[in-house]
Design an enzyme around this catalytic site. Structure first.
Site, PDB file in Angstrom:
ATOM      1  N   SER A 326       0.829  -1.221   0.000  1.00  0.00           N
ATOM      2  CA  SER A 326       0.000   0.000   0.000  1.00  0.00           C
ATOM      3  C   SER A 326       0.859   1.264   0.000  1.00  0.00           C
ATOM      4  CB  SER A 326      -0.980   0.004   1.174  1.00  0.00           C
ATOM      5  OG  SER A 326      -0.313  -0.215   2.392  1.00  0.00           O
ATOM      6  N   HIS A 356      -1.874  -8.851   1.881  1.00  0.00           N
ATOM      7  CA  HIS A 356      -1.535  -7.596   2.588  1.00  0.00           C
ATOM      8  C   HIS A 356      -2.654  -7.305   3.607  1.00  0.00           C
ATOM      9  CE1 HIS A 356       0.253  -3.817   3.415  1.00  0.00           C
ATOM     10  NE2 HIS A 356      -0.157  -3.102   2.382  1.00  0.00           N
ATOM     11  N   HIS A 402       5.987 -12.845   6.938  1.00  0.00           N
ATOM     12  CA  HIS A 402       6.181 -11.433   6.565  1.00  0.00           C
ATOM     13  C   HIS A 402       7.271 -11.303   5.509  1.00  0.00           C
ATOM     14  CE1 HIS A 402       6.658  -7.073   6.962  1.00  0.00           C
ATOM     15  NE2 HIS A 402       5.418  -7.115   7.420  1.00  0.00           N
ATOM     16  N   ARG A 411       3.790  -5.240  16.659  1.00  0.00           N
ATOM     17  CA  ARG A 411       2.390  -4.802  16.634  1.00  0.00           C
ATOM     18  C   ARG A 411       1.485  -5.921  17.124  1.00  0.00           C
ATOM     19  NH1 ARG A 411       2.158  -3.114  10.399  1.00  0.00           N
ATOM     20  NH2 ARG A 411       3.097  -5.182  10.335  1.00  0.00           N
ATOM     21  N   ASP A 457      -1.796  -8.768  11.732  1.00  0.00           N
ATOM     22  CA  ASP A 457      -3.169  -9.177  11.422  1.00  0.00           C
ATOM     23  C   ASP A 457      -3.622 -10.406  12.204  1.00  0.00           C
ATOM     24  OD1 ASP A 457      -3.456  -7.146   9.475  1.00  0.00           O
ATOM     25  OD2 ASP A 457      -2.233  -8.339   8.120  1.00  0.00           O
TER      26      ASP A 457
HETATM   27  N1  NMX Z   1       1.251 -19.841   5.306  1.00  0.00           N
HETATM   28  C1  NMX Z   1       1.627 -20.689   4.315  1.00  0.00           C
HETATM   29  N2  NMX Z   1       2.656 -20.479   3.516  1.00  0.00           N
HETATM   30  C2  NMX Z   1       3.388 -19.388   3.727  1.00  0.00           C
HETATM   31  C3  NMX Z   1       3.090 -18.488   4.761  1.00  0.00           C
HETATM   32  C4  NMX Z   1       1.967 -18.733   5.547  1.00  0.00           C
HETATM   33  N3  NMX Z   1       1.570 -17.898   6.512  1.00  0.00           N
HETATM   34  N4  NMX Z   1       3.991 -17.482   4.723  1.00  0.00           N
HETATM   35  C5  NMX Z   1       4.825 -17.746   3.697  1.00  0.00           C
HETATM   36  N5  NMX Z   1       4.455 -18.890   3.090  1.00  0.00           N
HETATM   37  C6  NMX Z   1       5.037 -19.502   1.894  1.00  0.00           C
HETATM   38  C7  NMX Z   1       4.873 -18.561   0.721  1.00  0.00           C
HETATM   39  O1  NMX Z   1       3.568 -18.658   0.183  1.00  0.00           O
HETATM   40  C8  NMX Z   1       5.962 -19.053  -0.206  1.00  0.00           C
HETATM   41  O2  NMX Z   1       5.520 -20.234  -0.812  1.00  0.00           O
HETATM   42  P1  NMX Z   1       5.848 -20.557  -2.366  1.00  0.00           P
HETATM   43  O3  NMX Z   1       7.324 -20.544  -2.469  1.00  0.00           O
HETATM   44  O4  NMX Z   1       5.230 -21.873  -2.582  1.00  0.00           O
HETATM   45  O5  NMX Z   1       5.222 -19.444  -3.152  1.00  0.00           O
HETATM   46  C9  NMX Z   1       7.074 -19.428   0.781  1.00  0.00           C
HETATM   47  O6  NMX Z   1       6.421 -19.653   2.048  1.00  0.00           O
HETATM   48  C10 NMX Z   1       8.140 -18.365   0.974  1.00  0.00           C
HETATM   49  O7  NMX Z   1       7.499 -17.151   1.313  1.00  0.00           O
HETATM   50  P2  NMX Z   1       8.270 -16.080   2.243  1.00  0.00           P
HETATM   51  O8  NMX Z   1       9.490 -15.669   1.525  1.00  0.00           O
HETATM   52  O9  NMX Z   1       8.438 -16.622   3.607  1.00  0.00           O
HETATM   53  O10 NMX Z   1       7.212 -14.913   2.343  1.00  0.00           O
HETATM   54  P3  NMX Z   1       6.922 -13.735   1.300  1.00  0.00           P
HETATM   55  O11 NMX Z   1       7.839 -12.608   1.601  1.00  0.00           O
HETATM   56  O12 NMX Z   1       6.934 -14.225  -0.087  1.00  0.00           O
HETATM   57  O13 NMX Z   1       5.425 -13.361   1.664  1.00  0.00           O
HETATM   58  C11 NMX Z   1       3.612 -12.955   3.141  1.00  0.00           C
HETATM   59  C12 NMX Z   1       5.095 -12.706   2.866  1.00  0.00           C
HETATM   60  C13 NMX Z   1       3.192 -12.057   4.285  1.00  0.00           C
HETATM   61  C14 NMX Z   1       2.832 -12.579   1.899  1.00  0.00           C
HETATM   62  C15 NMX Z   1       3.401 -14.429   3.499  1.00  0.00           C
HETATM   63  O14 NMX Z   1       4.100 -14.745   4.663  1.00  0.00           O
HETATM   64  C16 NMX Z   1       1.943 -14.812   3.650  1.00  0.00           C
HETATM   65  O15 NMX Z   1       1.297 -15.115   2.651  1.00  0.00           O
HETATM   66  N6  NMX Z   1       1.376 -14.752   4.918  1.00  0.00           N
HETATM   67  C17 NMX Z   1      -0.016 -14.987   5.118  1.00  0.00           C
HETATM   68  C18 NMX Z   1      -0.833 -13.767   4.724  1.00  0.00           C
HETATM   69  C19 NMX Z   1      -0.638 -12.636   5.704  1.00  0.00           C
HETATM   70  O16 NMX Z   1      -0.698 -12.808   6.905  1.00  0.00           O
HETATM   71  N7  NMX Z   1      -0.415 -11.416   5.170  1.00  0.00           N
HETATM   72  C20 NMX Z   1      -0.355 -10.241   6.007  1.00  0.00           C
HETATM   73  C21 NMX Z   1       1.023  -9.569   6.027  1.00  0.00           C
HETATM   74  C22 NMX Z   1       0.977  -8.355   6.901  1.00  0.00           C
HETATM   75  N8  NMX Z   1       0.157  -7.269   6.317  1.00  0.00           N
HETATM   76  O17 NMX Z   1      -0.684  -6.737   6.966  1.00  0.00           O
HETATM   77  O18 NMX Z   1       0.364  -6.898   5.155  1.00  0.00           O
HETATM   78  C1  MLT Z   2       2.301  -3.631   6.578  1.00  0.00           C
HETATM   79  O1  MLT Z   2       1.950  -3.186   7.667  1.00  0.00           O
HETATM   80  O2  MLT Z   2       2.338  -2.912   5.566  1.00  0.00           O
HETATM   81  C2  MLT Z   2       2.573  -5.099   6.462  1.00  0.00           C
HETATM   82  O3  MLT Z   2       3.139  -5.618   7.622  1.00  0.00           O
HETATM   83  C3  MLT Z   2       3.254  -5.513   5.205  1.00  0.00           C
HETATM   84  C4  MLT Z   2       4.662  -5.085   5.001  1.00  0.00           C
HETATM   85  O4  MLT Z   2       5.264  -4.365   5.772  1.00  0.00           O
HETATM   86  O5  MLT Z   2       5.212  -5.539   3.964  1.00  0.00           O
END
Ligand code: NMX
Ligand code: MLT
Length: 518
Positions: A326, A356, A402, A411, A457
């Site tokens: 964002s 996100h 993350h 947080r 979250d």
């Molecule tokens: N559950 C299952 N798989 C996960 C999770 C999770 N919570 N977190 C990471 N992975 C997987 C990810 O999908 C990826 O798989 P693949 O290689 O098959 O595509 C692998 O682990 C490596 O990912 P990372 O490098 O650890 O994480 P990345 O930086 O790519 O993504 C998020 C970060 C936040 C997108 C990821 O951890 C996620 O999808 N979390 C769940 C959704 C979430 O809680 N998002 C909120 C973030 C905070 N916000 O408010 O924005």
């Molecule tokens: C945020 O607050 O924007 C989330 O934790 C995602 C991020 O920092 O990448």
């Protein structure tokens, strides 16, 4: 020695309420000239005996203050004395901007050619993770320690930012002041800003009508973003641009738009909530309430605990450096000189994605599905099975992981502390606590997740649910209101610093193959 004693006397007794604040750059401002002028005058009229006794007691006050805030010493780079007479945010910015422009110029000319790291193919293919490529002044994210707002961690903000009541949660207006100026405001400054925001909070009628044109079943984020787009008709920046404003003045209408936008998004968000879940009856601004409490009030929640929760919620969700989807989107769109309304609406569309900001909705819905499947007293084994079932069906466990953080999100921790204080026996809070034990080892076992720990979250929904705000699909709107504070603060600095159009280079697979074969 006497000089030092006089200074202490001035600081603690003679001056108007004085506040120490942290400032990441040296400034010798007009406030300081005023200070020395006042000091010289005072020194003529104070008797030396008085000075001595006062100084002894005041030195001990100062010592207590320093002892009470030991964790602040690391982040103190410059000590800024701020008097309560400086209530006008606009003039504070006007004073700060030339120094920061000079600072940026110096960085460019002295360090412009310094390398910050290598760009690998993995980075290009991997969502630019670990690639330093943005300037973002308002906050900085450390993978282990989490976010710092202008150098201050969340616990430090909870200590030093003014609260509605002693020892209470920080007022988001105080954080806005901090993000914009790099200074911790006094309570008087925060009160003045609250008043200013209330005075700008009324939204034009066409905004309600625009939202009303959408089906009431449209996702709350769609309705909210549509409302923000409808606010754009008021943009001072786009009017000034049309009239041919000089680029050195861009920051001023950007500041005007940003303050109005921050002031108005709670009313837009509250309308979406009232329209979707409460039959459309609007609740107006209460002139006696601060920003966070007013937002809760307009949604229809008035208890002191939910007011505190909202203040905390808005403060901690406001900013998370510049690379998150964002913030980065808002900054990118604004780099084309799109006004703050257009830029922030774009940012909200990024926030609405499930990886996100929508993750807060996903977490509560997922937790409720656990309860629906296994009951409230779910055992650890049942929970493990449910998590594996989620993962094996190709989904993520929402609220965990993350892009930057590698430890539990602070947080998350401050919301956990809030829950332990106010709702320790809530069954959903207890389930969230259990997930904190059970999820990370499973994600670690997967072998690919870089951070198995909970993010912001994972916790927010159960707190809101406890106070009666149970509609999970609405939760990302709350995140969006809060994010306006961080994104818009940086947009003001983007224009003040004259940051250029953002336009990174992209390449094709063929280009990469050719380049790497060489
Ligand atoms: N559950 C299952 N798989 C996960 C999770 C999770 N919570 N977190 C990471 N992975 C997987 C990810 O999908 C990826 O798989 P693949 O290689 O098959 O595509 C692998 O682990 C490596 O990912 P990372 O490098 O650890 O994480 P990345 O930086 O790519 O993504 C998020 C970060 C936040 C997108 C990821 O951890 C996620 O999808 N979390 C769940 C959704 C979430 O809680 N998002 C909120 C973030 C905070 N916000 O408010 O924005
Ligand atoms: C945020 O607050 O924007 C989330 O934790 C995602 C991020 O920092 O990448």
């Amino acid at each position: 020695m006497f000089f030092v004693l006089f200074v202490f006397v001035y600081l603690f007794n003679n001056a108007p309420p004085i506040h120490f604040s942290l400032k990441p750059f040296p400034v010798f401002s007009s406030q300081h000239h005023h200070f020395f002028h006042h000091f010289l005058f005072e020194s003529k009229v104070c008797s030396s005996t008085m000075v001595f006794y006062r100084s002894v007691s005041l030195l001990s006050k100062l010592r207590n203050r320093v002892v009470q805030q030991p964790s602040l010493t690391n982040s103190v780079r410059w000590l800024q004395i701020q008097t309560s007479s400086d209530l006008d945010l606009h003039s504070q910015l006007k004073e700060l901007i030339p120094e920061q422009q000079e600072r940026l110029k110096k960085i460019k000319s002295e360090y412009g050619k310094v390398e910050l790291g290598k760009i690998t193919v993995d980075m290009v293919l991997g969502g630019m993770r670990g690639m330093t490529g943005l300037l973002w002044e308002t906050s900085l994210l450390d993978p282990d320690e989490g976010i710092r707002f202008r150098g201050l961690s969340i616990p430090e903000c909870q200590k030093v930012l003014p609260a509605a009541k002693p020892g209470g949660e920080p007022l988001p207006e105080g954080l806005l002041w901090l993000l914009l100026t790099g200074k911790v405001p006094t309570k008087e400054q925060v009160d003045a800003l609250s008043k200013e925001l209330r005075s700008r909070a009324t939204i034009p009628d066409h905004v309600y009508k625009t939202i009303d044109a959408l089906p009431v079943t449209a996702h709350p984020m769609t309705q909210f973003t549509t409302g923000v787009m409808a606010l754009q008709t008021q943009s001072e920046f786009s009017k000034a641009y049309e009239k041919g404003i000089h680029k050195s003045k861009y920051w001023e209408p950007t500041f005007e738009d940003s303050l109005s936008l921050i002031a108005q998004v709670p009313a837009v968000a509250a309308y979406v909530y009232r329209r979707m879940y409460k039959g459309g009856e609007r609740i107006g601004v209460d002139e006696s309430l601060d920003y966070g409490a007013n937002f809760a009030h307009m949604l229809g929640f008035d208890g002191p605990e939910i007011q505190e929760l909202m203040r905390l919620y808005v403060t901690i969700h406001s900013d998370h450096e510049g690379g998150n989807v964002s913030a980065h989107t808002g900054h990118l769109v604004s780099s084309a000189l799109s006004d703050p309304y257009l830029s922030f609406a774009a940012a909200l569309n990024g926030l609405a994605g499930p990886l996100h900001g929508l993750a807060n909705q996903e977490v509560l819905l997922w937790i409720k599905s656990v309860v629906a499947d296994c009951g409230e007293n779910v055992t650890t084994d049942q929970l493990k099975d449910y998590i594996w079932k989620t993962l094996n069906s190709g989904k993520v466990v929402p609220g965990f992981g993350h892009g930057v953080l590698r430890k539990t999100d602070p947080r998350y921790m401050c919301q956990r502390e809030f829950a332990m204080k106010h709702l320790p026996n809530d069954p959903l809070f207890q389930l969230v606590s259990k997930l904190y034990d059970v999820v990370p080892p499973i994600l670690t076992e997967l072998g690919k997740v870089k951070n198995p720990w909970p993010n912001v979250d994972a916790h927010s929904g159960v707190l809101l649910n406890y106070y009666g705000l149970t509609e999970a699909r609405y939760y990302t709107v709350l995140f969006g209101v809060s994010r306006s504070i961080g994104i818009c603060s940086q947009l003001v600095w983007d224009r003040a610093l004259g940051l250029p159009l953002e336009r990174p280079k992209s390449v094709t697979m063929e280009w990469l193959e050719n380049k790497c074969k060489k």
